[in-house]
Design a protein around this motif. Structure first.
Motif, PDB file in Angstrom:
ATOM      1  N   THR A  41       0.840  -1.207   0.000  1.00 25.46           N
ATOM      2  CA  THR A  41       0.000   0.000   0.000  1.00 25.46           C
ATOM      3  C   THR A  41       0.869   1.248   0.000  1.00 25.46           C
ATOM      4  O   THR A  41       0.540   2.252  -0.659  1.00 25.46           O
ATOM      5  N   PHE A  93       0.879   4.761  -2.388  1.00 18.68           N
ATOM      6  CA  PHE A  93       0.648   6.093  -1.833  1.00 18.68           C
ATOM      7  C   PHE A  93       1.809   7.062  -2.044  1.00 18.68           C
ATOM      8  O   PHE A  93       1.600   8.260  -2.175  1.00 18.68           O
ATOM      9  N   SER A  95       0.498   6.938   5.998  1.00 18.08           N
ATOM     10  CA  SER A  95      -0.808   6.907   5.339  1.00 18.08           C
ATOM     11  C   SER A  95      -1.241   5.480   5.037  1.00 18.08           C
ATOM     12  O   SER A  95      -2.413   5.124   5.207  1.00 18.08           O
ATOM     13  N   HIS A  99      -4.488   3.736   6.514  1.00 21.65           N
ATOM     14  CA  HIS A  99      -5.466   3.235   5.549  1.00 21.65           C
ATOM     15  C   HIS A  99      -5.826   1.777   5.842  1.00 21.65           C
ATOM     16  O   HIS A  99      -6.985   1.370   5.709  1.00 21.65           O
TER      17      HIS A  99
END
Length: 113
Positions: free
Chosen positions: A23, A27, A52, A56
């Motif tokens: 992830t 980002f 982040s 998330h």
């Protein structure tokens, strides 16, 4: 900020770190581009990307505030003159004063060019 304003070192089980890493890579480039577009130095984009991604994925962190000695308010002089040079060798090595400090974080970046 209580669970996601973090920086290295990171300690996690492999399955959580794999989820964060995949992830994170999604980002970090958009964060970098957004910072550049707003004329903000993107130096910390990768760390914002990490935080982040963890947020998330709802993977809160336990933050250790005593892992390292760091001072972001030193106005460019770094932590060494601000913390080490102003103390005697006895104070610097006093384990009762900082019993769990493992490292000194310089909080500065260095580059050539």
């Amino acid at each position: 900020d209580k669970y996601y304003a973090v920086g290295p070192p990171y300690v996690a089980v492999a399955s959580d770190m794999y989820r964060i890493a995949t992830t994170w890579t999604d980002f970090v480039v958009p964060i970098y581009k957004q910072m550049k577009a707003k004329n903000i130095d993107p130096f910390m984009a990768e760390m914002y990307g990490y935080s982040s991604a963890a947020a998330h994925l709802n993977l809160p962190h336990r933050i250790s505030t005593s892992f390292m000695i760091s001072n972001i308010d030193t106005s460019g002089e770094g932590v060494w003159p601000a913390w080490i040079d102003k103390r005697s060798s006895e104070e610097v090595c006093d384990l009762e004063m900082h019993p769990t400090a493992h490292a000194i974080h310089l909080c500065q970046r260095y580059f050539i060019g």
